[in-house]
Scaffold this active site. Structure first.
Site, PDB file in Angstrom:
ATOM      1  N   GLU A   1      60.757 -80.431  18.550  1.00 55.55           N
ATOM      2  CA  GLU A   1      60.686 -80.414  17.088  1.00 55.55           C
ATOM      3  C   GLU A   1      59.991 -81.669  16.577  1.00 55.55           C
ATOM      4  O   GLU A   1      60.072 -82.739  17.190  1.00 55.55           O
ATOM      5  CB  GLU A   1      62.088 -80.309  16.484  1.00 55.55           C
ATOM      6  CG  GLU A   1      62.749 -78.967  16.743  1.00 55.55           C
ATOM      7  CD  GLU A   1      64.148 -78.862  16.159  1.00 55.55           C
ATOM      8  OE1 GLU A   1      64.452 -77.812  15.565  1.00 55.55           O
ATOM      9  OE2 GLU A   1      64.940 -79.818  16.313  1.00 55.55           O
TER      10      GLU A   1
ATOM     11  N   CYS B   1      57.860 -87.707  12.166  1.00 53.96           N
ATOM     12  CA  CYS B   1      58.740 -88.035  13.278  1.00 53.96           C
ATOM     13  C   CYS B   1      58.375 -87.111  14.443  1.00 53.96           C
ATOM     14  O   CYS B   1      58.466 -85.889  14.311  1.00 53.96           O
ATOM     15  CB  CYS B   1      60.199 -87.847  12.876  1.00 53.96           C
ATOM     16  SG  CYS B   1      61.395 -88.194  14.180  1.00 53.96           S
TER      17      CYS B   1
ATOM     18  N   CYS C   1      66.406 -85.011  26.250  1.00 51.70           N
ATOM     19  CA  CYS C   1      66.518 -86.460  26.447  1.00 51.70           C
ATOM     20  C   CYS C   1      67.534 -86.717  27.554  1.00 51.70           C
ATOM     21  O   CYS C   1      68.574 -86.049  27.619  1.00 51.70           O
ATOM     22  CB  CYS C   1      66.956 -87.151  25.158  1.00 51.70           C
ATOM     23  SG  CYS C   1      67.067 -88.963  25.303  1.00 51.70           S
TER      24      CYS C   1
ATOM     25  N   CYS D   1      73.345 -90.038  24.979  1.00 52.01           N
ATOM     26  CA  CYS D   1      74.146 -90.638  23.903  1.00 52.01           C
ATOM     27  C   CYS D   1      74.997 -89.531  23.275  1.00 52.01           C
ATOM     28  O   CYS D   1      74.457 -88.521  22.801  1.00 52.01           O
ATOM     29  CB  CYS D   1      73.245 -91.283  22.859  1.00 52.01           C
ATOM     30  SG  CYS D   1      72.218 -92.623  23.524  1.00 52.01           S
TER      31      CYS D   1
ATOM     32  N   CYS E   1      74.374 -87.792  19.670  1.00 52.95           N
ATOM     33  CA  CYS E   1      73.021 -87.300  19.380  1.00 52.95           C
ATOM     34  C   CYS E   1      72.861 -85.904  19.947  1.00 52.95           C
ATOM     35  O   CYS E   1      73.117 -85.667  21.137  1.00 52.95           O
ATOM     36  CB  CYS E   1      71.986 -88.246  19.994  1.00 52.95           C
ATOM     37  SG  CYS E   1      70.278 -87.671  19.862  1.00 52.95           S
TER      38      CYS E   1
ATOM     39  N   GLY F   1      63.836 -87.259  22.686  1.00 55.00           N
ATOM     40  CA  GLY F   1      63.438 -88.028  23.846  1.00 55.00           C
ATOM     41  C   GLY F   1      63.545 -89.527  23.669  1.00 55.00           C
ATOM     42  O   GLY F   1      63.648 -90.048  22.554  1.00 55.00           O
TER      43      GLY F   1
ATOM     44  N   SER G   1      67.499 -99.057  19.232  1.00 57.39           N
ATOM     45  CA  SER G   1      68.688 -98.286  18.857  1.00 57.39           C
ATOM     46  C   SER G   1      69.899 -98.945  19.511  1.00 57.39           C
ATOM     47  O   SER G   1      70.206 -98.693  20.677  1.00 57.39           O
ATOM     48  CB  SER G   1      68.548 -96.831  19.320  1.00 57.39           C
ATOM     49  OG  SER G   1      67.467 -96.213  18.662  1.00 57.39           O
ATOM     50  N   LEU G   2      70.600 -99.780  18.752  1.00 57.62           N
ATOM     51  CA  LEU G   2      71.677-100.606  19.323  1.00 57.62           C
ATOM     52  C   LEU G   2      73.031 -99.921  19.197  1.00 57.62           C
ATOM     53  O   LEU G   2      73.743 -99.736  20.175  1.00 57.62           O
ATOM     54  CB  LEU G   2      71.693-101.972  18.645  1.00 57.62           C
ATOM     55  CG  LEU G   2      72.409-103.090  19.387  1.00 57.62           C
ATOM     56  CD1 LEU G   2      71.767-103.368  20.731  1.00 57.62           C
ATOM     57  CD2 LEU G   2      72.439-104.361  18.544  1.00 57.62           C
ATOM     58  N   HIS G   3      73.440 -99.621  17.980  1.00 57.29           N
ATOM     59  CA  HIS G   3      74.643 -98.821  17.674  1.00 57.29           C
ATOM     60  C   HIS G   3      75.980 -99.506  17.978  1.00 57.29           C
ATOM     61  O   HIS G   3      77.028 -98.977  17.586  1.00 57.29           O
ATOM     62  CB  HIS G   3      74.598 -97.458  18.362  1.00 57.29           C
ATOM     63  CG  HIS G   3      73.361 -96.679  18.069  1.00 57.29           C
ATOM     64  ND1 HIS G   3      72.922 -96.448  16.779  1.00 57.29           N
ATOM     65  CD2 HIS G   3      72.452 -96.079  18.890  1.00 57.29           C
ATOM     66  CE1 HIS G   3      71.800 -95.750  16.815  1.00 57.29           C
ATOM     67  NE2 HIS G   3      71.494 -95.529  18.086  1.00 57.29           N
TER      68      HIS G   3
ATOM     69  N   ASN H   1      74.720 -88.465  11.170  1.00 61.43           N
ATOM     70  CA  ASN H   1      74.436 -87.097  10.772  1.00 61.43           C
ATOM     71  C   ASN H   1      75.224 -86.132  11.650  1.00 61.43           C
ATOM     72  O   ASN H   1      75.356 -86.344  12.855  1.00 61.43           O
ATOM     73  CB  ASN H   1      72.931 -86.819  10.890  1.00 61.43           C
ATOM     74  CG  ASN H   1      72.140 -87.616   9.869  1.00 61.43           C
ATOM     75  OD1 ASN H   1      72.383 -87.511   8.672  1.00 61.43           O
ATOM     76  ND2 ASN H   1      71.213 -88.433  10.342  1.00 61.43           N
TER      77      ASN H   1
ATOM     78  N   CYS I   1      68.067 -87.990  11.597  1.00 63.18           N
ATOM     79  CA  CYS I   1      68.220 -88.735  12.838  1.00 63.18           C
ATOM     80  C   CYS I   1      69.383 -88.198  13.672  1.00 63.18           C
ATOM     81  O   CYS I   1      70.498 -88.028  13.172  1.00 63.18           O
ATOM     82  CB  CYS I   1      68.461 -90.207  12.516  1.00 63.18           C
ATOM     83  SG  CYS I   1      68.623 -91.252  13.956  1.00 63.18           S
TER      84      CYS I   1
END
Length: 370
Positions: free
Chosen positions: A108, A121, A128, A132, A135, A183, A240-242, A320, A363
């Protein structure tokens, strides 16, 4: 030096996509034209049709000899992906397209038009392998890497839609490309770098966009971050730390068990020092998981320990929703407090727009399902 992990290896067992003009450098395109028994300049003409005129109909390529036109187009501009469906939001200015690749894999891309820019995007892998858990793409696992041309074609297809006035707001160009779709971009390093070069090469050899309009995200593949810093292409790096602590990040971003928070942040700071580009730290706010005030303080301390101000910007992402997830977005009051604490430590902070959420285009929501 840390050895490269399995996530850098090309997935096996699938046929490679056909060679496409966008996979090749200008010199390689000319050599390919000569292989077909044509003058080298035919490749330059084809590049102009693809990147500048955005032509996808061979009948319109009238500067190519009629008796060879079909052959050269079929050989150097093979069809790589077919649109399955497009969902729209925001009165048509947000568009998520599901693509079927030649081997049946699905990816996508999401186009977002703003008053002053158009951002696309793009996906760099089908699925992927980073796993995570919050996601949707990571939950699906990795099918394969995309080729350089399959990545570029997402941008060129969006550019055609804009040029043909199919997106409300009048004809326009794609001004920003973010590698934040499906990915882990740096796990498909060679193809992603090739796509960045095709997109930023001057027209007509490439799409001719500014490297400063390109953002490459990563969950923290440290050797590749260091390698990207040496490429001489001033793209924006998004880490992307999170989570600011290893215990939690090991759960949210499993690659952290190989490269820790400190190692990832050090590599990102090194990227800034080498390129002069401010790094974006992406942080999905998850209610009662990583949104505590003390974690905001710790994040600020982790980012400030290099003693340099202005090298980083934190982009907070309200989580999200994804199917089956046990997590949800933070309470708005906790979100505001998180912002306040980071700004108190001198860290520029914004909260990302959740644009596209209603079409599962925000996201972490891309799952490429029919």
């Amino acid at each position: 030096m840390t050895s490269l992990p399995l996530v850098f290896e090309e997935p096996r067992g699938r046929a490679k996509p056909p060679r496409h003009l966008a996979d090749l450098t200008p010199d390689e395109r000319r050599a390919a034209a000569v292989e077909l028994g044509m003058p080298a300049f035919r490749a330059d003409q084809l590049s102009r049709h693809y990147f500048t005129r955005l032509t996808d109909d061979p009948a319109l390529m009238t500067d190519l000899p009629a008796h060879q036109r079909e052959e050269i187009v079929a050989t150097l501009l093979p069809r790589l992906m077919t649109p399955v469906r497009t969902l729209e939001a925001d009165r048509g200015t947000t568009r998520k397209t599901l693509w079927r690749l030649g081997d049946g894999a699905l990816v996508e891309s999401v186009l977002m038009r703003y008053p002053d820019r158009v951002t696309l995007c793009v996906s760099s892998q089908a699925g992927c392998g980073m796993a995570c858990p919050f996601c949707a793409t990571g939950q699906a696992g990795l099918q394969r890497n995309l080729s350089t041309a399959e990545i570029v074609e997402q941008v060129v297809a969006a550019a055609r839609s804009l040029a043909r006035d199919e997106v409300p707001g009048g004809p326009a160009r794609v001004s920003n490309v973010v590698f934040m779709g499906m990915g882990e971009p740096l796990a498909n390093y060679r193809a992603v770098l090739g796509a960045v070069r095709r997109l930023t090469d001057p027209a007509p050899g490439g799409y001719g966009m500014s490297a400063r309009g390109v953002t490459v995200s990563t969950v923290g593949l440290v050797p590749r971050i260091r390698q990207l810093a040496e490429e001489g292409i001033p793209v924006t790096l998004a880490l992307s730390l999170h989570a600011p602590d290893d215990d939690l990040r090991n759960e949210l971003v499993p690659i952290n068990t190989r490269w820790s928070v400190a190692e990832a942040v050090d590599a990102a700071a090194g990227y800034h020092e080498r390129t002069g580009r401010r790094v974006s730290v992406e942080y999905a706010l998850i209610r009662d998981v990583n949104d505590q005030g003390w974690r905001a303080d710790l994040l600020g301390d982790v980012l400030n320990r290099h003693g340099r101000r202005g090298w980083v910007h934190v982009n907070l992402i309200p989580l999200n929703p994804t199917p089956g997830s046990r997590w949800t977005a933070s309470d708005p009051r906790d979100e505001r407090e998180f912002v306040r604490r980071l700004e108190a430590r001198g860290i520029p902070t914004t909260v990302r727009d959740t644009r596209g959420r209603e079409i599962d285009g925000a996201c972490g929501q891309l799952a490429a399902t029919e």
